[in-house]
Scaffold this active site. Structure first.
Site, short mmCIF file in Angstrom:
data_model
loop_
_atom_site.label_atom_id
_atom_site.label_comp_id
_atom_site.label_asym_id
_atom_site.label_seq_id
_atom_site.Cartn_x
_atom_site.Cartn_y
_atom_site.Cartn_z
N ASN A 150 0.80 -1.23 0.00
CA ASN A 150 0.00 0.00 0.00
C ASN A 150 0.84 1.28 0.00
O ASN A 150 0.44 2.28 -0.60
CB ASN A 150 -1.00 -0.01 1.17
CG ASN A 150 -0.32 -0.03 2.51
OD1 ASN A 150 0.73 -0.65 2.68
ND2 ASN A 150 -0.90 0.67 3.46
N THR A 228 -2.55 -9.44 9.21
CA THR A 228 -2.47 -10.13 10.51
C THR A 228 -2.28 -11.63 10.32
O THR A 228 -1.51 -12.27 11.05
CB THR A 228 -3.74 -9.82 11.32
OG1 THR A 228 -3.74 -8.41 11.60
CG2 THR A 228 -3.78 -10.58 12.64
N GLU A 248 3.94 -5.29 12.28
CA GLU A 248 2.97 -4.19 12.11
C GLU A 248 1.85 -4.72 11.23
O GLU A 248 2.07 -4.96 10.04
CB GLU A 248 3.64 -2.99 11.44
CG GLU A 248 4.83 -2.43 12.19
CD GLU A 248 4.47 -1.86 13.55
OE1 GLU A 248 3.29 -1.49 13.76
OE2 GLU A 248 5.36 -1.80 14.40
N CYS A 282 -3.15 1.55 6.35
CA CYS A 282 -3.50 0.78 7.56
C CYS A 282 -4.12 1.68 8.62
O CYS A 282 -4.84 1.21 9.49
CB CYS A 282 -2.26 0.10 8.11
SG CYS A 282 -0.92 1.26 8.41
N GLU A 461 7.76 0.59 15.97
CA GLU A 461 8.75 1.18 15.09
C GLU A 461 8.86 2.66 15.46
O GLU A 461 8.17 3.14 16.33
CB GLU A 461 8.30 1.03 13.63
CG GLU A 461 8.14 -0.41 13.20
CD GLU A 461 7.89 -0.57 11.71
OE1 GLU A 461 6.89 -0.01 11.21
OE2 GLU A 461 8.69 -1.24 11.05
P1 NAD Z 1 0.49 -9.48 3.17
O1 NAD Z 1 0.57 -9.96 4.57
O2 NAD Z 1 -0.24 -10.30 2.18
O3 NAD Z 1 1.97 -9.29 2.56
C1 NAD Z 1 2.93 -8.46 3.16
C2 NAD Z 1 4.30 -8.92 2.75
O4 NAD Z 1 4.55 -10.21 3.31
C3 NAD Z 1 4.49 -9.08 1.24
O5 NAD Z 1 5.79 -8.67 0.88
C4 NAD Z 1 4.35 -10.58 1.05
O6 NAD Z 1 5.00 -11.09 -0.09
C5 NAD Z 1 5.00 -11.10 2.32
N1 NAD Z 1 4.64 -12.46 2.71
C6 NAD Z 1 3.47 -13.12 2.49
N2 NAD Z 1 3.55 -14.38 2.98
C7 NAD Z 1 4.77 -14.51 3.54
C8 NAD Z 1 5.43 -15.56 4.21
N3 NAD Z 1 4.88 -16.76 4.37
N4 NAD Z 1 6.68 -15.35 4.66
C9 NAD Z 1 7.27 -14.14 4.50
N5 NAD Z 1 6.71 -13.11 3.85
C10 NAD Z 1 5.46 -13.29 3.38
O7 NAD Z 1 -0.08 -8.00 3.26
P2 NAD Z 1 -0.48 -7.05 2.05
O8 NAD Z 1 -1.75 -7.54 1.46
O9 NAD Z 1 0.72 -6.84 1.20
O10 NAD Z 1 -0.73 -5.68 2.83
C11 NAD Z 1 -1.96 -5.31 3.38
C12 NAD Z 1 -1.94 -5.48 4.88
O11 NAD Z 1 -0.87 -4.76 5.45
C13 NAD Z 1 -3.20 -4.94 5.54
O12 NAD Z 1 -3.65 -5.86 6.49
C14 NAD Z 1 -2.71 -3.67 6.23
O13 NAD Z 1 -3.46 -3.28 7.34
C15 NAD Z 1 -1.34 -4.06 6.60
N6 NAD Z 1 -0.52 -2.89 6.85
C16 NAD Z 1 -0.18 -2.59 8.14
C17 NAD Z 1 0.57 -1.46 8.43
C18 NAD Z 1 1.00 -1.12 9.84
O14 NAD Z 1 1.84 -0.27 10.00
N7 NAD Z 1 0.44 -1.75 10.85
C19 NAD Z 1 0.97 -0.62 7.38
C20 NAD Z 1 0.57 -0.93 6.07
C21 NAD Z 1 -0.16 -2.07 5.82
#
Ligand code: NAD
Length: 480
Positions: A150, A228, A248, A282, A461
């Site tokens: 995002n 999550t 996060e 997020c 962070e």
């Molecule tokens: P996602 O969990 O699908 O992917 C995030 C990252 O993790 C990607 O690079 C993905 O390739 C990697 N990943 C996926 N499976 C993995 C595994 N088994 N091992 C290691 N890495 C793996 O999330 P997304 O769809 O890319 O992002 C959206 C989510 O991120 C939403 O839930 C949003 O709330 C959250 N988010 C949180 C924050 C925060 O600061 N809390 C900020 C931005 C986004």
């Protein structure tokens, strides 16, 4: 097709297996680039390069490391237009947003941590007449930085910058949906003079490249931002190896609007907090709770401003709402709109996919959507949609608003709109949220701790918290 490549040991290269994955432009629905479909051998090469670079990097004075990060920050600023263009094309976000938020923030991340590392003092504890204790903070070692789609460069650099500043070497794994700016970062890192191996970028899927990175025995810490469910999985993989974790995760953030607020400001900012980046931040406030005496007026003014959010080609200057990141995400968001009807919601605005003419005919656009009449317990008010869909709900008492605000599994952020100072403090301390904004939103000071409670994450962070994460404390006790 633009070939995006891994950045390993200071060089660009494809995946060892030669395989690639398509990268789609969300505004058109057309593939425009390929990225390496990396696997364990690529991750292993990256980790070995980082290990080789580590002894010299950690020995450098913080000031020298900081100087390189400042140089990288300047280069990002110097390439603002090119990076913003890439970020917009890759994510579907309005170019104006990438130019004013994403890329400037990536530059700030390096500038901030490049400077902060020099102010990272260690503690001493004197036991009068007995002993002097002092704490040494050693760099953790080789760490993994894994980021979502995002805010691609913004969030990746929010992790890389403190890791490098603390003396760690990094293997970064950007989202496979939005790899473009992470690819460009390699070139800028080389130009800034970062030694080979200090920063490595491995592209690919989470299941293959991400998983191999998390499992790699030489990775000492994992800084992860994403969903999550993924965070829980990474924690389960990392726990037996006792890796340090910062997670996060998702959110379902409430906006609490009290009758005594500055209504004009509350409306304007709540529209932004609901729909910025198509609701794909997020920290977006997707549950808007409004005190009943001003509910109708808030609703009227809110809806009037939502009507003005032009959905269009992200590259057009007038566009306020771009495309959702992928076809899969588009269908997820549309399914929640269907669910909102089934749960008894009453549509106030939007609710439809947008079909644009010309270049963007195949793009993933959805109107900014507002529902009312949905109870706090329904799935639309409990589950993270992460798109341009919000609910409006009237409340009668502060206690009711607080209970509803806290009544989800998440606890990332909350916004409170009131002129009552006592209430602002009282509520802030009772909200289950790692970040509370009073009469503002997305107001960020990089020195402050950032992170979520409950299912929104573990660890913080930002500022010194990030430097503490990427270091390991050692106490030295000297008998007097
Ligand atoms: P996602 O969990 O699908 O992917 C995030 C990252 O993790 C990607 O690079 C993905 O390739 C990697 N990943 C996926 N499976 C993995 C595994 N088994 N091992 C290691 N890495 C793996 O999330 P997304 O769809 O890319 O992002 C959206 C989510 O991120 C939403 O839930 C949003 O709330 C959250 N988010 C949180 C924050 C925060 O600061 N809390 C900020 C931005 C986004």
């Amino acid at each position: 097709m633009l070939p995006l490549l891994n950045y390993l040991n200071g060089h660009y290269q494809p995946a060892h297996n030669g395989r690639t994955l398509p990268v789609t432009e969300p505004a058109t629905g057309q593939p425009y680039a390929t990225l390496p479909d990396s696997a364990a051998p690529d991750v292993d090469q990256a980790v070995r390069a980082a290990e080789a670079a580590l002894p010299a990097w950690r020995r450098r004075p913080a000031e020298e490391r900081g100087r390189l990060l400042l140089r990288l920050s300047e280069l990002i600023t110097g390439h603002l237009d090119r990076l913003a263009q890439a970020e917009s094309q890759d994510t579907g976000k309005p170019l104006s947003l990438a130019r004013t938020l994403d890329i400037p923030r990536a530059a700030s991340n390096f500038a901030f941590f490049g400077t902060l590392a020099q102010h990272f003092a260690t503690e001493t504890h004197l036991q009068e007449g007995l002993a002097l204790n002092y704490t040494v903070r050693h760099p953790l070692g080789v760490v993994a930085c894994i980021s979502p789609w995002n805010l691609p460069l913004y969030l990746l650099t929010w992790k890389i910058a403190p890791a490098l500043a603390a003396g760690c070497c990094v293997v970064a794994k950007p989202s496979e949906l939005t790899p473009y700016t992470a690819h460009l970062l390699g070139e800028l890192a080389t130009a800034a003079g970062l030694p080979p191996g200090v920063l490595n970028v491995v592209h690919g899927t989470g299941a293959r490249a991400g998983q191999a990175l998390v499992e790699h025995p030489s990775i000492r810490g994992i800084s992860f931002t994403g969903g999550t469910v993924t965070g829980r999985h990474i924690a389960a993989v990392a726990a037996p190896q006792l890796k340090k974790l910062s997670l996060e995760l998702g959110g379902k953030n409430p906006t609490l609007v009290f009758a005594d607020c500055d209504l004009a400001e509350a409306v304007q900012t709540s529209v932004r907090s609901a729909f910025a980046n198509q609701g794909q931040i997020c920290l977006c406030g997707s549950r808007i709770l409004v005190e009943r005496p001003i509910y109708e007026q808030f609703k009227t003014e809110f809806l009037a401003q939502v009507q003005e959010l032009t959905v269009g080609d992200p590259l057009a200057e007038a566009t306020r709402q771009g495309a959702l990141v992928s076809e899969a995400h588009l269908h997820k968001v549309l399914s929640y709109i269907e669910l909102a009807y089934r749960e008894g919601g009453h549509l106030l605005a939007g609710g439809q996919r947008v079909q644009l003419p010309g270049r963007c005919a195949g793009g993933y656009f959805v109107q900014p959507t507002v529902f009312e009449g949905l109870g706090p317990e329904c799935r639309v008010n409990q589950e993270e949609i992460f798109g341009p869909v919000v609910t409006l709900t009237p409340f009668d008492t502060e206690q009711q608003a607080l209970a509803w605000a806290n009544g989800t599994e998440y606890g990332l952020s909350a916004a409170v709109w009131t002129r009552d100072l006592a209430r602002a403090h009282r509520l802030s301390h009772q909200l289950h949220a790692g970040v509370v904004w009073v009469n503002t939103w997305l107001h960020r000071d990089l020195r402050t701790p950032f992170g979520g409670m409950k299912s929104s994450g573990v660890g913080r962070e930002g500022g010194l918290e990030a430097l503490r994460f990427f270091t390991e404390a050692q106490n030295v006790c000297i008998k007097l």
